[in-house]
Design a protein around this motif. Sequence first.
Motif, PDB file in Angstrom:
ATOM      1  N   VAL A  33      36.176  41.925  31.391  1.00 55.13           N
ATOM      2  CA  VAL A  33      35.137  42.584  32.170  1.00 55.13           C
ATOM      3  C   VAL A  33      35.175  44.076  31.866  1.00 55.13           C
ATOM      4  O   VAL A  33      36.233  44.704  31.923  1.00 55.13           O
ATOM      5  CB  VAL A  33      35.336  42.352  33.677  1.00 55.13           C
ATOM      6  CG1 VAL A  33      34.212  43.012  34.476  1.00 55.13           C
ATOM      7  CG2 VAL A  33      35.404  40.862  33.986  1.00 55.13           C
ATOM      8  N   THR A  34      34.032  44.653  31.534  1.00 57.69           N
ATOM      9  CA  THR A  34      33.950  46.079  31.257  1.00 57.69           C
ATOM     10  C   THR A  34      34.353  46.878  32.489  1.00 57.69           C
ATOM     11  O   THR A  34      34.015  46.516  33.611  1.00 57.69           O
ATOM     12  CB  THR A  34      32.519  46.453  30.836  1.00 57.69           C
ATOM     13  OG1 THR A  34      32.132  45.629  29.729  1.00 57.69           O
ATOM     14  CG2 THR A  34      32.428  47.910  30.438  1.00 57.69           C
ATOM     15  N   ALA A  35      35.070  47.976  32.258  1.00 57.92           N
ATOM     16  CA  ALA A  35      35.640  48.744  33.366  1.00 57.92           C
ATOM     17  C   ALA A  35      34.588  49.223  34.351  1.00 57.92           C
ATOM     18  O   ALA A  35      34.829  49.279  35.558  1.00 57.92           O
ATOM     19  CB  ALA A  35      36.428  49.936  32.815  1.00 57.92           C
ATOM     20  N   ASP A  36      33.391  49.578  33.863  1.00 59.49           N
ATOM     21  CA  ASP A  36      32.364  50.101  34.755  1.00 59.49           C
ATOM     22  C   ASP A  36      31.326  49.045  35.138  1.00 59.49           C
ATOM     23  O   ASP A  36      30.202  49.381  35.529  1.00 59.49           O
ATOM     24  CB  ASP A  36      31.662  51.302  34.125  1.00 59.49           C
ATOM     25  CG  ASP A  36      30.931  50.933  32.841  1.00 59.49           C
ATOM     26  OD1 ASP A  36      31.103  49.797  32.352  1.00 59.49           O
ATOM     27  OD2 ASP A  36      30.184  51.782  32.321  1.00 59.49           O
ATOM     28  N   ALA A  37      31.699  47.754  35.055  1.00 61.94           N
ATOM     29  CA  ALA A  37      30.749  46.686  35.367  1.00 61.94           C
ATOM     30  C   ALA A  37      30.265  46.762  36.809  1.00 61.94           C
ATOM     31  O   ALA A  37      29.117  46.435  37.115  1.00 61.94           O
ATOM     32  CB  ALA A  37      31.378  45.326  35.097  1.00 61.94           C
ATOM     33  N   GLY A  38      31.148  47.169  37.731  1.00 69.20           N
ATOM     34  CA  GLY A  38      30.753  47.314  39.123  1.00 69.20           C
ATOM     35  C   GLY A  38      30.932  46.078  39.964  1.00 69.20           C
ATOM     36  O   GLY A  38      30.477  46.030  41.112  1.00 69.20           O
ATOM     37  N   PHE A  39      31.604  45.064  39.421  1.00 68.62           N
ATOM     38  CA  PHE A  39      31.859  43.854  40.192  1.00 68.62           C
ATOM     39  C   PHE A  39      33.188  43.237  39.764  1.00 68.62           C
ATOM     40  O   PHE A  39      33.738  43.563  38.713  1.00 68.62           O
ATOM     41  CB  PHE A  39      30.735  42.821  40.009  1.00 68.62           C
ATOM     42  CG  PHE A  39      30.471  42.448  38.559  1.00 68.62           C
ATOM     43  CD1 PHE A  39      31.292  41.574  37.862  1.00 68.62           C
ATOM     44  CD2 PHE A  39      29.386  42.989  37.887  1.00 68.62           C
ATOM     45  CE1 PHE A  39      31.044  41.233  36.552  1.00 68.62           C
ATOM     46  CE2 PHE A  39      29.127  42.673  36.560  1.00 68.62           C
ATOM     47  CZ  PHE A  39      29.959  41.781  35.894  1.00 68.62           C
ATOM     48  N   GLU A  40      33.693  42.346  40.611  1.00 71.72           N
ATOM     49  CA  GLU A  40      34.868  41.551  40.270  1.00 71.72           C
ATOM     50  C   GLU A  40      34.463  40.091  40.167  1.00 71.72           C
ATOM     51  O   GLU A  40      33.415  39.686  40.692  1.00 71.72           O
ATOM     52  CB  GLU A  40      35.959  41.714  41.331  1.00 71.72           C
ATOM     53  CG  GLU A  40      35.549  41.229  42.714  1.00 71.72           C
ATOM     54  CD  GLU A  40      36.663  41.427  43.748  1.00 71.72           C
ATOM     55  OE1 GLU A  40      37.701  41.999  43.374  1.00 71.72           O
ATOM     56  OE2 GLU A  40      36.465  41.003  44.905  1.00 71.72           O
ATOM     57  N   ILE A  41      35.262  39.297  39.459  1.00 71.33           N
ATOM     58  CA  ILE A  41      34.944  37.888  39.243  1.00 71.33           C
ATOM     59  C   ILE A  41      35.916  37.011  40.010  1.00 71.33           C
ATOM     60  O   ILE A  41      37.126  37.217  39.968  1.00 71.33           O
ATOM     61  CB  ILE A  41      35.017  37.519  37.753  1.00 71.33           C
ATOM     62  CG1 ILE A  41      34.093  38.412  36.925  1.00 71.33           C
ATOM     63  CG2 ILE A  41      34.636  36.055  37.547  1.00 71.33           C
ATOM     64  CD1 ILE A  41      34.173  38.132  35.448  1.00 71.33           C
ATOM     65  N   VAL A  42      35.369  36.017  40.710  1.00 68.87           N
ATOM     66  CA  VAL A  42      36.174  35.012  41.382  1.00 68.87           C
ATOM     67  C   VAL A  42      35.664  33.647  40.941  1.00 68.87           C
ATOM     68  O   VAL A  42      34.450  33.399  40.961  1.00 68.87           O
ATOM     69  CB  VAL A  42      36.071  35.136  42.916  1.00 68.87           C
ATOM     70  CG1 VAL A  42      36.940  34.083  43.591  1.00 68.87           C
ATOM     71  CG2 VAL A  42      36.472  36.525  43.372  1.00 68.87           C
ATOM     72  N   SER A 306      17.722  49.784  27.844  1.00 64.91           N
ATOM     73  CA  SER A 306      19.056  49.986  27.279  1.00 64.91           C
ATOM     74  C   SER A 306      19.993  48.878  27.773  1.00 64.91           C
ATOM     75  O   SER A 306      19.866  48.386  28.895  1.00 64.91           O
ATOM     76  CB  SER A 306      19.606  51.355  27.660  1.00 64.91           C
ATOM     77  OG  SER A 306      19.656  51.512  29.068  1.00 64.91           O
ATOM     78  N   THR A 307      20.931  48.503  26.909  1.00 64.39           N
ATOM     79  CA  THR A 307      21.779  47.337  27.163  1.00 64.39           C
ATOM     80  C   THR A 307      23.246  47.734  27.178  1.00 64.39           C
ATOM     81  O   THR A 307      23.680  48.561  26.374  1.00 64.39           O
ATOM     82  CB  THR A 307      21.548  46.268  26.076  1.00 64.39           C
ATOM     83  OG1 THR A 307      20.169  45.906  26.072  1.00 64.39           O
ATOM     84  CG2 THR A 307      22.368  45.025  26.333  1.00 64.39           C
ATOM     85  N   ARG A 308      24.003  47.131  28.096  1.00 62.77           N
ATOM     86  CA  ARG A 308      25.450  47.329  28.111  1.00 62.77           C
ATOM     87  C   ARG A 308      26.135  45.987  28.329  1.00 62.77           C
ATOM     88  O   ARG A 308      25.608  45.094  29.005  1.00 62.77           O
ATOM     89  CB  ARG A 308      25.865  48.319  29.192  1.00 62.77           C
ATOM     90  CG  ARG A 308      25.612  47.849  30.622  1.00 62.77           C
ATOM     91  CD  ARG A 308      25.975  48.918  31.631  1.00 62.77           C
ATOM     92  NE  ARG A 308      25.843  48.456  33.014  1.00 62.77           N
ATOM     93  CZ  ARG A 308      26.783  48.570  33.938  1.00 62.77           C
ATOM     94  NH1 ARG A 308      27.954  49.123  33.636  1.00 62.77           N
ATOM     95  NH2 ARG A 308      26.575  48.143  35.173  1.00 62.77           N
ATOM     96  N   THR A 309      27.303  45.825  27.723  1.00 63.20           N
ATOM     97  CA  THR A 309      28.078  44.604  27.865  1.00 63.20           C
ATOM     98  C   THR A 309      28.872  44.644  29.161  1.00 63.20           C
ATOM     99  O   THR A 309      29.535  45.633  29.467  1.00 63.20           O
ATOM    100  CB  THR A 309      29.030  44.423  26.678  1.00 63.20           C
ATOM    101  OG1 THR A 309      28.276  44.366  25.467  1.00 63.20           O
ATOM    102  CG2 THR A 309      29.845  43.142  26.819  1.00 63.20           C
ATOM    103  N   LEU A 310      28.826  43.556  29.926  1.00 61.34           N
ATOM    104  CA  LEU A 310      29.534  43.470  31.196  1.00 61.34           C
ATOM    105  C   LEU A 310      30.714  42.506  31.130  1.00 61.34           C
ATOM    106  O   LEU A 310      31.800  42.805  31.630  1.00 61.34           O
ATOM    107  CB  LEU A 310      28.572  43.037  32.306  1.00 61.34           C
ATOM    108  CG  LEU A 310      27.369  43.963  32.539  1.00 61.34           C
ATOM    109  CD1 LEU A 310      26.411  43.345  33.542  1.00 61.34           C
ATOM    110  CD2 LEU A 310      27.829  45.336  33.002  1.00 61.34           C
ATOM    111  N   ILE A 311      30.518  41.329  30.536  1.00 58.09           N
ATOM    112  CA  ILE A 311      31.584  40.330  30.404  1.00 58.09           C
ATOM    113  C   ILE A 311      31.524  39.745  29.000  1.00 58.09           C
ATOM    114  O   ILE A 311      30.444  39.441  28.489  1.00 58.09           O
ATOM    115  CB  ILE A 311      31.441  39.172  31.414  1.00 58.09           C
ATOM    116  CG1 ILE A 311      31.299  39.676  32.847  1.00 58.09           C
ATOM    117  CG2 ILE A 311      32.642  38.227  31.321  1.00 58.09           C
ATOM    118  CD1 ILE A 311      31.016  38.557  33.854  1.00 58.09           C
TER     119      ILE A 311
END
Length: 344
Positions: A33-42, A306-311
């Motif tokens: 997960v990208t550091a600045d994604a802004g969420f956590e995964i469960v 614009s696009t950024r990678t999140l996971i």
Amino acid sequence: MRRLVAILAVTLAAAACAGDETEPAPGLDELTVTADAGFEIVAVRSGLDGPTQLTIDPASGRWLVAELAGEENDATGRVRSLSPIDAGDVTVLIEGLDKPTGVTVADSALWIMERNRLSVAPLADDARSAGSAEVRLDDLPFNGRSQGTLRTTGDGSVMFNTSGRLSAGAVVPGSGELRVLGPDGTEQVVATGFKHAYATVELSDGRVVVAEVGDGRFDGEVPPDELVVLLPGADHGWPDCIGDNVAVRERDATEARCAEVPGSLALFEPGATPTSIAVAPWDDTELLVALWVSGELVGVSVDDGSTRTLITGLSGPQDLTVDGSDVLLVEHRRDRVLRLAPTG
């Protein structure tokens, strides 16, 4: 081999067999997960069997999940109703489906998109049972692969696509279209000129964004996949115009012709295969896009594309469903549901 969106000739490893719904979900070490994604995964649910689309029943809050439940072309698909709280509370609503890729609820009824037909079944108030499915639209034009997802619009219509197909160089009539089936049973074509408008989402301002999955070769190259803002009533260009309004020379398409069709909001690598879009509930200026083949979740700016990678490291990210302030992500090849919860 379970291979839902084989847009390119990509060989995919077979998915794991379904397990007991009460088993704990697998770990998340395989994901980045990208550091600045802004969420956590469960990881919130495992033991599914080739899940495709997940919709939340607005009346009961239960999860209604379409599953292949076998190999892609076995016609053993089903829709199950899951409690979001109790992993053991699962019932089968409809089974014996032919490659179900779409499921939604409209007017308290369960709608299902299969290989080339759209069906509806009465849904119990508690969404724990459903009546027999009735085929509303049969023999829909399609390109031989999965037909795509379903979405209920604000007026209660069901939006779907007929995937694009060519025959002797000409578009097969009725294919490559976005359509709606209204509450009164009236079917309308919203727009044309899509190879595979696999998923759609409505923005806060009412605009609709479409995930367009490319295929084949044009001028010797595989076209990119894209997001495009829907222009109702318009021809969106395929097969004469691909990517961001690029004219296909071998089809004698002109730049003038392609300048008239809606341009791309964002482009993805050929074969990335966007199968779902959601507006991030924590930031309505960002779209979340599941890229099935590349195994990524990316964010796309509504403002400038614009696009950024999140996971990265996902295995068949198939569907995104907003659940309050969170997002549910269906991971097809790992047979599970992940929850993305904002950290800000």
